[in-house]
Design an enzyme around this catalytic site. Sequence first.
Site, short mmCIF file in Angstrom:
data_model
loop_
_atom_site.label_atom_id
_atom_site.label_comp_id
_atom_site.label_asym_id
_atom_site.label_seq_id
_atom_site.Cartn_x
_atom_site.Cartn_y
_atom_site.Cartn_z
N LYS A 206 22.58 22.30 37.87
CA LYS A 206 21.48 22.32 38.83
C LYS A 206 20.15 22.67 38.15
CE LYS A 206 20.50 24.08 43.47
NZ LYS A 206 21.05 24.87 44.60
N GLU A 212 27.47 27.96 30.04
CA GLU A 212 28.69 27.25 29.67
C GLU A 212 28.45 25.75 29.55
OE1 GLU A 212 29.96 30.71 32.42
OE2 GLU A 212 28.31 29.28 32.26
N GLY A 268 25.93 24.76 45.11
CA GLY A 268 26.85 24.21 44.12
C GLY A 268 28.19 23.81 44.67
N ARG A 269 28.80 24.67 45.47
CA ARG A 269 30.15 24.39 45.98
C ARG A 269 30.13 23.39 47.14
NH1 ARG A 269 28.38 29.38 46.59
NH2 ARG A 269 28.19 30.41 48.61
N GLU A 354 33.85 32.20 47.13
CA GLU A 354 32.46 32.38 46.72
C GLU A 354 31.55 32.44 47.93
OE1 GLU A 354 31.12 30.73 42.78
OE2 GLU A 354 29.82 29.54 44.09
N HIS A 385 60.03 26.26 44.39
CA HIS A 385 60.87 26.80 43.33
C HIS A 385 60.13 27.85 42.50
CE1 HIS A 385 64.16 23.91 43.98
NE2 HIS A 385 63.18 23.11 44.38
N LYS A 496 26.58 36.11 35.09
CA LYS A 496 25.76 35.26 34.21
C LYS A 496 24.72 36.09 33.48
CE LYS A 496 25.99 30.95 36.91
NZ LYS A 496 25.17 29.97 37.66
#
Length: 553
Positions: A206, A212, A268-269, A354, A385, A496
């Site tokens: 953004k 990262e 963002g999400r 978030e 399982h 961050k």
Amino acid sequence: MYALDQSVTWKKLEQLAEKTKDDRIADYFTANPARFDKMSLRLGELFLDYSKNKISDEVFAALLQLAEHSSLRQRRAQMFSGDIINATEKRPVLHVALRNRGDEAIVVNGQDVMPDIRAGLKKLETFSNQVRDGKWLGYTGKRIRHIINIGIGGSDLGPNMVCRALLNYKHPELSMHFISNVDGQHIKKVLKSLDPETSLFIVSTKTFSTQETLLNANSAKRWFLQETGCVEADIGQHFVAVSTNKAAAMEFGIRQDSIFEFWAWVGGRYSLWSSIGLPIALSIGYDRFIELLEGAYEMDRHFLEAPLDKNMPVIMALIGIWYTNFLGAETQAVIPYDQAMHQFPSFLQQLDMESNGKSVDMEGKPVSYDTGPIVWGQTGSNGQHAFFQLLHQGTRFIPIDFIASLKTDETAEEHHFALLTNMLAQANAFMNGDVSEGQQGYASCPGNRPSNVLLMDELSPRNLGALIALYEHKVFVQGTIWNINSFDQWGVQLGKRLATEISRSIERKSTDYDESTQGLMAIVKQHMSKGKAPSAKASDKVSEKQQKMRGAK
């Protein structure tokens, strides 16, 4: 000041939790044989069965009253109209505008945002068609065959999940890759399989400042230059960006016309509907990307217009509040019985945790009740399982969302039949249990474990869009009732900031940090000084492959 947990309706729900604590879900069906018909909804090709929940008619009525007494209707209208509802960041929340397929204007600060959104979609269409049709070529004239999205959080989880879920719609000559982890082994593994001359990198960030993403983008750029021997001007055919920061993207080396913009009011999400969805359009095609938006738009209209007692997002939100705040549930399991949706639980983790992982209300005051649950899960067959044992016989109270698609590949009908019948068996077993007469205690399953079942007629772009929007609005409803801001993430920002500060401070001993952090910083510094990673200048060294390629030119 209004206190949610002191309200009359909240107190009534507390009393109902005590009153119904020994109720069994199966008995609700005995009392009302029409419960399934009453407690199920269909919207288009999406079907919700919420009848297997530990909710009596009286409880459901009280939960609806809780929603009516909240600011839900007001905040819902404000979100769709472009008002500033993300108060701490002073922004509107307009992911719904990104998939608005109607003609209505949506005004932010006196300006209709829809023309810009439509222009952004047009640019997405033109570029994705060029790449898919083999008209966008690499600098040596070869067509693009590998798309590599570099992003993290919402810039990775949404596009990654959708591309994998809709793998059956993927362009046969394009391979999709996603790099998010700052661990160098991640990018190393992806790059190892690529031909740089046929690779296209999408740098999705953004602000074009996410640590990262920039580390991975710069590593990819160095790799590209090393492997090809080309000059920086040539990377324009192989690197594009999705960002609000044009200047930084251009400084990186990306051409201005290869920057796909979006806006500060896109969280963002919630961003896969924007230009962040470029990998989706490249993978499944622009027309099917629009179908994804149309499915979400259909859910938007349903959420905005359906009465609360027939409203899928509202109902799912209220069920979650009942379990979180009144029955002591701390987690929510999401179990897709569809391998293509194996990343959907991870996507929902960010969306829910978030958004509603907050301990202060809209006024900045500490809340006195639980908010967002811990969301987790994986595909159904594998889960049976692994952790289903705890769900059946453990001491934890864990509500479950089962998700499946009905249509399958004709060559795998036997597999799909087994998949669906396993899901139905599990939902039945969780509700009814098994306490047969004469059975040993260690073998008995008490049942009375609640679940929702969500069925799609098929896993298509439109239906997936509707499903994602359903969960988005569910999270919004819960945040509104809890009176928290579902659209900021200050905890993420703290991590961050501290990472940046520690990376700058690690060369010196600093009393700004606790002794544990100082000790660990010293160990990291000592280790890195023994074997530091090569500097960026190492990328200037010419490999044997470079020499050959330059000679060929």
